[in-house]
Scaffold this motif. Structure first.
Motif, short mmCIF file in Angstrom:
data_model
loop_
_atom_site.label_atom_id
_atom_site.label_comp_id
_atom_site.label_asym_id
_atom_site.label_seq_id
_atom_site.Cartn_x
_atom_site.Cartn_y
_atom_site.Cartn_z
N HIS A 22 42.51 47.86 48.45
CA HIS A 22 42.17 48.96 46.99
C HIS A 22 42.64 49.98 47.73
O HIS A 22 43.90 50.58 47.91
CB HIS A 22 41.39 49.10 48.37
CG HIS A 22 39.69 47.54 48.46
ND1 HIS A 22 40.10 46.52 48.99
CD2 HIS A 22 38.60 47.84 47.57
CE1 HIS A 22 39.10 45.35 47.98
NE2 HIS A 22 38.20 46.95 47.46
N CYS A 26 37.89 53.73 45.88
CA CYS A 26 36.11 52.47 46.21
C CYS A 26 35.63 53.68 47.04
O CYS A 26 34.58 53.16 47.89
CB CYS A 26 36.98 51.46 46.83
SG CYS A 26 37.94 52.26 48.46
N CYS A 141 41.68 33.75 46.51
CA CYS A 141 42.64 34.97 46.13
C CYS A 141 43.79 33.88 45.88
O CYS A 141 44.56 33.13 46.73
CB CYS A 141 42.87 34.91 48.18
SG CYS A 141 41.54 35.96 48.83
N PRO A 158 43.43 39.66 46.57
CA PRO A 158 41.95 39.23 45.99
C PRO A 158 41.29 38.69 45.12
O PRO A 158 41.87 39.51 44.18
CB PRO A 158 41.01 40.21 46.68
CG PRO A 158 42.35 41.19 48.02
CD PRO A 158 43.27 41.32 46.42
N LEU A 163 36.39 38.21 46.11
CA LEU A 163 35.54 39.65 46.10
C LEU A 163 33.92 39.83 45.80
O LEU A 163 33.26 40.47 46.87
CB LEU A 163 36.65 40.35 45.20
CG LEU A 163 37.42 41.03 45.02
CD1 LEU A 163 37.94 41.69 42.82
CD2 LEU A 163 37.59 42.24 46.29
N TYR A 168 31.34 41.86 47.88
CA TYR A 168 30.68 43.11 47.07
C TYR A 168 29.27 42.75 47.18
O TYR A 168 29.13 42.58 46.33
CB TYR A 168 31.47 43.08 45.97
CG TYR A 168 32.61 44.12 46.10
CD1 TYR A 168 33.08 45.43 45.70
CD2 TYR A 168 34.35 43.80 46.87
CE1 TYR A 168 33.21 46.27 45.51
CE2 TYR A 168 35.16 44.84 46.48
CZ TYR A 168 34.49 46.50 46.22
OH TYR A 168 35.80 47.24 46.20
N LEU A 176 31.87 46.00 41.77
CA LEU A 176 32.62 44.63 42.01
C LEU A 176 33.17 44.40 40.28
O LEU A 176 34.32 45.16 40.55
CB LEU A 176 31.51 43.55 41.13
CG LEU A 176 32.22 41.75 41.46
CD1 LEU A 176 33.25 41.62 42.36
CD2 LEU A 176 31.03 41.37 41.34
N ALA A 179 36.77 46.59 41.36
CA ALA A 179 36.80 46.41 41.59
C ALA A 179 38.14 45.27 41.44
O ALA A 179 39.42 45.40 42.16
CB ALA A 179 36.16 45.49 43.13
N LYS A 180 37.55 44.45 40.17
CA LYS A 180 38.75 43.81 40.28
C LYS A 180 39.64 44.12 38.72
O LYS A 180 40.71 43.05 38.86
CB LYS A 180 37.09 42.57 38.95
CG LYS A 180 36.61 41.57 39.35
CD LYS A 180 35.02 40.73 38.67
CE LYS A 180 34.64 40.19 39.86
NZ LYS A 180 33.58 39.38 38.57
N VAL A 183 41.90 46.41 42.48
CA VAL A 183 42.65 46.35 43.86
C VAL A 183 44.03 45.46 43.13
O VAL A 183 44.50 45.15 42.08
CB VAL A 183 41.62 44.58 44.39
CG1 VAL A 183 40.49 44.86 44.92
CG2 VAL A 183 41.85 43.88 43.36
#
Length: 267
Positions: A22, A26, A141, A158, A163, A168, A176, A179-180, A183
């Protein structure tokens, strides 16, 4: 990434450290809440993460990975103490900073984090956790070997399903999605010499800093029971729980976490 409120002097200086793969991004909800309340916040990118200019497989050691935090704490003005907050794997970096600069840390807050114990290898937390995970735990992953022959290491990225279901599952869907996109592949450093040695963290330095463990009660990654068990390795650790928090506590319960951080800092 550092932000300050313009409304009077800050009450506390919070230094926020993300978990594996991350970045400072975040913490955007917690950073906003804390700065709006008049606090100073420094959210860091560890080496190879977030907006860091280096790639994860080019980070040679755990100390190099943690260098942004170590340099930040070392650069604090004389007499200033920061509130260090580490999430997930960020707890390992927190521990190293506490050992190096115990007099510059007001309190260390481990949020659903890998909190090591003085006199034991820092990797012990990760080794114990690996015993509790089955072959399907990491789902989609992906693991990749580095292309640099000087650092023949493996990185983890990940996957979207991991995730969504492990980290999440209670967080807002937009986080989410973020994050996709954000990361990055990162190392676990389990074989790093610093994480394997018994004498890196001492009772006189690391053990002397006030520690608080914030347990994510609905974490689908490492369980609340595991988080409490790890905290029990360090006598004197304060344990606080947050209901309805998934692994990404700062996104699933940002207001509750921010209020708790201020409460802890005020004590």
């Amino acid at each position: 990434m550092e932000e300050e409120s313009g409304r009077g002097p800050p009450q506390h200086h919070f230094v926020l450290v993300h978990g594996v793969c991350h970045g400072a991004w975040c913490w955007y909800r917690v950073t906003t809440l804390l700065t709006s309340a008049g606090h100073r916040v420094t959210a860091l990118d560890m080496a190879g993460c977030g907006a860091s200019p280096v790639c994860g497989d080019d980070v040679a050691s755990f100390e190099d990975y943690s260098r942004p935090l170590l340099d930040t704490v070392a650069a604090l003005p004389p007499g200033e103490q920061a509130v260090l907050v580490g999430h997930s794997f960020g707890g390992q970096s927190l521990a190293l900073a506490m050992e190096r600069y115990p007099d510059r840390v007001a309190v260390a807050v481990f949020v659903s984090a890998a909190m090591p114990a003085a006199g034991k290898p820092m990797a012990l937390v990760l080794e114990e956790f690996s015993k509790e995970t089955g072959p399907d735990f990491y789902m989609d992953c992906t693991y990749s070997a580095s292309s640099n022959p000087e650092y023949p290491v493996e990185t983890l990225l990940p996957g979207p399903e991991y995730l969504a279901k492990r980290l999440y599952q209670l967080s807002p869907p937009e986080d989410l999605t973020l994050a996709k996109a954000m990361v990055r592949p990162s190392r676990s450093f389990q074989d790093d010499g610093m994480l394997q040695r018994n004498n890196v963290l001492t009772a006189d330095r690391y053990g002397a800093v006030r520690r608080v463990c914030v347990v994510a009660e609905d974490d689908a990654s490492w369980s609340a029971e595991f988080q409490r068990r790890v905290a029990s390795w360090s006598p004197g650790t304060e344990v606080r729980g947050l209901q309805g928090a998934d692994h990404m506590v700062m996104l699933s319960k940002p207001t509750d976490l921010s209020d708790l951080l201020v409460e802890i800092a005020n004590m």
